[in-house]
Design a protein around this motif. Structure first.
Motif, PDB file in Angstrom:
ATOM      1  N   GLU A 187      -8.551  -3.595   4.028  1.00  0.00           N
ATOM      2  CA  GLU A 187      -9.511  -2.410   4.633  1.00  0.00           C
ATOM      3  C   GLU A 187      -9.003  -2.128   6.074  1.00  0.00           C
ATOM      4  O   GLU A 187      -9.292  -0.906   6.133  1.00  0.00           O
ATOM      5  CB  GLU A 187     -10.708  -3.447   4.768  1.00  0.00           C
ATOM      6  CG  GLU A 187     -11.439  -3.848   3.696  1.00  0.00           C
ATOM      7  CD  GLU A 187     -12.644  -4.682   3.592  1.00  0.00           C
ATOM      8  OE1 GLU A 187     -12.963  -4.920   4.938  1.00  0.00           O
ATOM      9  OE2 GLU A 187     -13.365  -4.824   3.141  1.00  0.00           O
TER      10      GLU A 187
ATOM     11  N   PHE B 230       0.635  -1.054  -0.086  1.00  0.00           N
ATOM     12  CA  PHE B 230      -0.073  -0.187  -0.169  1.00  0.00           C
ATOM     13  C   PHE B 230       0.933   1.349   0.132  1.00  0.00           C
ATOM     14  O   PHE B 230       0.480   2.312  -0.834  1.00  0.00           O
ATOM     15  CB  PHE B 230      -0.974  -0.049   1.406  1.00  0.00           C
ATOM     16  CG  PHE B 230      -2.289  -0.520   1.071  1.00  0.00           C
ATOM     17  CD1 PHE B 230      -3.434  -0.084   0.206  1.00  0.00           C
ATOM     18  CD2 PHE B 230      -2.505  -1.793   1.478  1.00  0.00           C
ATOM     19  CE1 PHE B 230      -4.245  -0.729   0.011  1.00  0.00           C
ATOM     20  CE2 PHE B 230      -3.639  -2.490   1.287  1.00  0.00           C
ATOM     21  CZ  PHE B 230      -4.855  -1.914   0.445  1.00  0.00           C
TER      22      PHE B 230
ATOM     23  N   ILE C 155     -13.122   3.923   3.624  1.00  0.00           N
ATOM     24  CA  ILE C 155     -12.653   3.161   2.444  1.00  0.00           C
ATOM     25  C   ILE C 155     -13.170   4.035   1.220  1.00  0.00           C
ATOM     26  O   ILE C 155     -14.412   3.809   0.970  1.00  0.00           O
ATOM     27  CB  ILE C 155     -12.695   1.778   2.365  1.00  0.00           C
ATOM     28  CG1 ILE C 155     -12.162   1.090   3.411  1.00  0.00           C
ATOM     29  CG2 ILE C 155     -12.285   0.915   1.081  1.00  0.00           C
ATOM     30  CD1 ILE C 155     -12.528  -0.517   3.616  1.00  0.00           C
TER      31      ILE C 155
ATOM     32  N   VAL D 196      -6.265   0.862   5.209  1.00  0.00           N
ATOM     33  CA  VAL D 196      -7.025   2.059   4.474  1.00  0.00           C
ATOM     34  C   VAL D 196      -7.836   2.728   5.412  1.00  0.00           C
ATOM     35  O   VAL D 196      -7.886   3.801   5.817  1.00  0.00           O
ATOM     36  CB  VAL D 196      -7.888   1.644   3.297  1.00  0.00           C
ATOM     37  CG1 VAL D 196      -8.680   2.940   2.733  1.00  0.00           C
ATOM     38  CG2 VAL D 196      -6.840   0.915   1.959  1.00  0.00           C
TER      39      VAL D 196
ATOM     40  N   HIS E 114      -4.905   3.554  -1.859  1.00  0.00           N
ATOM     41  CA  HIS E 114      -5.708   3.572  -0.662  1.00  0.00           C
ATOM     42  C   HIS E 114      -7.110   3.970  -1.006  1.00  0.00           C
ATOM     43  O   HIS E 114      -7.597   4.798  -0.915  1.00  0.00           O
ATOM     44  CB  HIS E 114      -5.386   4.538   0.364  1.00  0.00           C
ATOM     45  CG  HIS E 114      -4.017   4.336   1.167  1.00  0.00           C
ATOM     46  ND1 HIS E 114      -2.822   4.116   0.320  1.00  0.00           N
ATOM     47  CD2 HIS E 114      -3.647   4.285   2.233  1.00  0.00           C
ATOM     48  CE1 HIS E 114      -1.874   3.705   1.376  1.00  0.00           C
ATOM     49  NE2 HIS E 114      -2.408   4.017   2.281  1.00  0.00           N
ATOM     50  N   HIS E 115      -7.834   2.639  -1.760  1.00  0.00           N
ATOM     51  CA  HIS E 115      -9.204   2.908  -1.956  1.00  0.00           C
ATOM     52  C   HIS E 115      -9.778   1.330  -2.204  1.00  0.00           C
ATOM     53  O   HIS E 115      -8.869   0.412  -2.242  1.00  0.00           O
ATOM     54  CB  HIS E 115      -9.395   3.665  -3.335  1.00  0.00           C
ATOM     55  CG  HIS E 115      -8.407   3.463  -4.538  1.00  0.00           C
ATOM     56  ND1 HIS E 115      -8.528   2.260  -5.035  1.00  0.00           N
ATOM     57  CD2 HIS E 115      -7.311   4.435  -4.825  1.00  0.00           C
ATOM     58  CE1 HIS E 115      -7.494   2.575  -5.960  1.00  0.00           C
ATOM     59  NE2 HIS E 115      -6.805   3.541  -5.786  1.00  0.00           N
TER      60      HIS E 115
ATOM     61  N   ASP F 167      -5.555   4.632   7.877  1.00  0.00           N
ATOM     62  CA  ASP F 167      -4.986   5.752   7.350  1.00  0.00           C
ATOM     63  C   ASP F 167      -5.886   6.953   7.220  1.00  0.00           C
ATOM     64  O   ASP F 167      -5.756   8.031   7.185  1.00  0.00           O
ATOM     65  CB  ASP F 167      -4.099   5.513   6.185  1.00  0.00           C
ATOM     66  CG  ASP F 167      -2.860   5.033   6.354  1.00  0.00           C
ATOM     67  OD1 ASP F 167      -2.527   5.058   7.533  1.00  0.00           O
ATOM     68  OD2 ASP F 167      -2.251   4.537   5.154  1.00  0.00           O
TER      69      ASP F 167
ATOM     70  N   ARG G  24      -1.519   8.093  -1.170  1.00  0.00           N
ATOM     71  CA  ARG G  24      -2.501   7.309  -0.922  1.00  0.00           C
ATOM     72  C   ARG G  24      -3.524   7.329  -2.128  1.00  0.00           C
ATOM     73  O   ARG G  24      -4.443   6.187  -2.064  1.00  0.00           O
ATOM     74  CB  ARG G  24      -3.078   7.700   0.236  1.00  0.00           C
ATOM     75  CG  ARG G  24      -2.206   7.445   1.597  1.00  0.00           C
ATOM     76  CD  ARG G  24      -3.045   8.250   3.090  1.00  0.00           C
ATOM     77  NE  ARG G  24      -2.032   7.713   3.846  1.00  0.00           N
ATOM     78  CZ  ARG G  24      -2.236   8.626   5.052  1.00  0.00           C
ATOM     79  NH1 ARG G  24      -3.007   9.583   5.236  1.00  0.00           N
ATOM     80  NH2 ARG G  24      -1.284   8.087   6.132  1.00  0.00           N
TER      81      ARG G  24
END
Length: 142
Positions: A77, A29, A87, A80, A46-47, A83, A42
């Motif tokens: 999951e 990631f 999501i 993300v 990050h999705h 962070d 991200r």
């Protein structure tokens, strides 16, 4: 979280095993930090789609050091959410990109480029030999 190690510790608390069971997933990631060393990195992974990509790359499950089967998607999951708190989809990130002229610009190629020729960033072409100018574009022949 600031570092993949702490994400991996969080995974250990949740599913058992050891940090090394989860570290490669969390590092995947955050590899985009090599491109952007701030939170904008991200946007690349990050999705929701990034979580499914993680599963495609690492498989649907891992088996940790405690012999427990852990779904890779759940680890993604977790990363993300830790962070971002949620999501997002890639579309959520994409809506934040302001289109620039260069993103919208296309041009018709009047003639196909000869084989062995590569277009350069300056709008010319490179193929490994002498250069000549033609209509403002530089072309290099093999």
């Amino acid at each position: 979280m600031a570092h993949c190690y702490y994400h991996a510790l969080s995974s250990v608390r949740k599913w058992g095993g050891v940090v090394d069971d989860y570290l490669p997933l969390h590092q995947w990631f955050d590899q985009s930090k090599a491109i952007f060393a701030d939170p904008r990195h991200r946007a690349l992974r990050h999705h929701a789609e990034g979580i499914f990509m993680l599963e495609t790359l690492f498989g649907p499950t891992i088996v940790n050091a405690d012999s427990r089967v852990v779904p890779v998607r759940l680890v993604g999951e977790q990363h993300v959410r830790e962070d971002l708190g949620t999501i997002p989809s890639f579309a959520d990130w994409g809506r934040l990109i302001t289109p620039q002229d260069w993103m919208l610009r296309g041009h018709r190629l009047e003639e196909p480029m000869p084989l062995g020729t590569v277009e350069t960033a300056a709008g010319g072409a490179f193929s490994g030999g002498l250069s000549s100018a033609s209509g403002g574009a530089s072309v290099v022949e093999i």
